[in-house]
Design an enzyme around this catalytic site. Sequence first.
Site, PDB file in Angstrom:
ATOM      1  NE  ARG B  35    -100.749 -20.246 -46.035  1.00  0.00           N
ATOM      2  CZ  ARG B  35    -101.906 -19.859 -46.507  1.00  0.00           C
ATOM      3  NH1 ARG B  35    -102.916 -19.632 -45.688  1.00  0.00           N
ATOM      4  NH2 ARG B  35    -102.072 -19.674 -47.785  1.00  0.00           N
ATOM      5  CB  THR B  36     -94.217 -18.983 -40.739  1.00  0.00           C
ATOM      6  OG1 THR B  36     -93.427 -19.651 -41.691  1.00  0.00           O
ATOM      7  CG2 THR B  36     -93.370 -18.594 -39.550  1.00  0.00           C
ATOM      8  CD  GLN B  37    -100.279 -19.690 -38.171  1.00  0.00           C
ATOM      9  OE1 GLN B  37    -101.102 -19.123 -37.475  1.00  0.00           O
ATOM     10  NE2 GLN B  37    -100.237 -19.536 -39.491  1.00  0.00           N
ATOM     11  CE1 TYR B  38     -97.269 -18.417 -32.006  1.00  0.00           C
ATOM     12  CE2 TYR B  38     -96.775 -20.540 -33.022  1.00  0.00           C
ATOM     13  CZ  TYR B  38     -97.565 -19.764 -32.188  1.00  0.00           C
ATOM     14  OH  TYR B  38     -98.644 -20.292 -31.561  1.00  0.00           O
TER      15      TYR B  38
END
Lengths: 270, 262
Positions: B35-38
């Site tokens: 998953r995109t964390q930023y």
Amino acid sequence: MFRNQYDTDVTTWSPAGRLFQVEYAMEAVKQGSACVGLRSRTHAVLAAANKAASELSSHQRKVFRVADHAGVALAGLTADGRVLSRFLRSECINHAFVYDAPLPVSRLALRLADKAQVCTQRSWKRPYGVGLLVAGLDESGAHLYYNCPSGNYFEYQAFAIGSRSQAAKTFLERRFEGYNDYTPEQLIKDALSAIKETLQGEKLTSSNCTVAIVGRKDDGTVEPFEMIDVKRIQEIIDSMEAAEEAPAAEAESSSMQEEDKGTDAAPMDI
Amino acid sequence: MRFGSDSDQDPWQQPMDGSHASGSKAVADGPGTQRTQYPYVTGSSIIALKYKDGVIMASDTGASYGSTLRYKSVERIKAVGKHSLIGASGEFSDFQEILRYLDELTLSDHMWDDGNSLGPKEVHSYLTRVMYNRRNKFDPLWNSLVIGGVKKGPKGEEKYLGMVNMIGTHFEENHIATGFGNHMAIPILRTEWREDMTFEEAVKLVEKCLLVLLYRDRSSINKFQIAKITTEGATIYPPYSLKTYWGFAAFENPAQGAVGSW
């Protein structure tokens, strides 16, 4: 050999297009002691006749608070009714958690009806043997619904279910047209009168009935669903009796109408 | 405010080739998903305030890819149902996902066809639950959301303005500014906001805030959008620019009087 070959499970149709098990469940509603509900634009009242199973026991509760804005009265298998009112409570509390707002009464009744409907379409289930009067308040005012074991549900101005409810219905039918503008006090009185009709001669006292009310004041504040105090119910009953005696007791007319069985009602007719 | 400010953990220093999995920051959700964390594409501040007839909301139409002003014409304010507006700072695709959630909600209300609809208070509460829930999964929706609206309640028309951010912090206020606006615009709003402002006065105040942000927030652009919500419904106005004046002494010689090495 068998009286009826088409009533051994819920999902089997009779050639006449009836589901006997569902109809039997609807019969169970008529066995329970009576409940009535009625509403004005702003308030809804539920009332129930309490009958003890024996001289030695107390009666079962028939009116339940679901949330601040809604409650139910039930007739039939009270055990099933408790399961359903727990379901309603959890639906309401979940909606309140997510949306920080009360669940609209129409949605509440719909979810209940959907739950009942599933039981009429699964061979391994049985229909709930309980009828519920759902009373509540939402943005569009006060509402009253009747939920049937068949999964049908209807909105009413006033309704009665349970044993000898026909007498109460007759009473309500005579008077419902004015209910929209009734005060809470007037609604409670009519609820008690309707319950009294179902008692068939037995005396109405605060110990053999329960009354609950929910509504909104003129300034918009909500009066949460609440059982009416026993003392206040007795006061209202007393005042009603006093008023009755004043204008020369108008004989207990011919209101001894029995339930309207016998007639070949259509299967899903309530 | 919107993303981590520790320079050694700056998201833009991370490799962008999907090799996050080896870093301590990545959260794996079972095999194969990452998953995109930023935040990647981000929008800047939202300004919103209550006025006489409803709620006004404003933002610029820029979206940055990191610190690059990559997109100049994105709408960061949208209508939700009949009674609400939503504005978003932060990750733009996360905002689009949120809009999909809200569309689903309003569509299902429409399909029930029983006359019930979500008001701004309900939308705000719902988003609060979504945002806090995602933060608890360590997979936050990287936004600060502002929800404004008007809905008829039992006590008459009720104006509503609230916000919720990526960690689930939420509150109601008469005026709200997210992102850089939380620092630059709030002081202005606190001194100049009134309950009974006309729409014209509200627009003036909002423009003052936007202009300050344009001068001081490097990621804001001179293309703004204003929206209002009243009992009549939502109106989102077409984008326009503000007149700027860069001749202020502090702009001419920014180093003058500044203590420090620059």
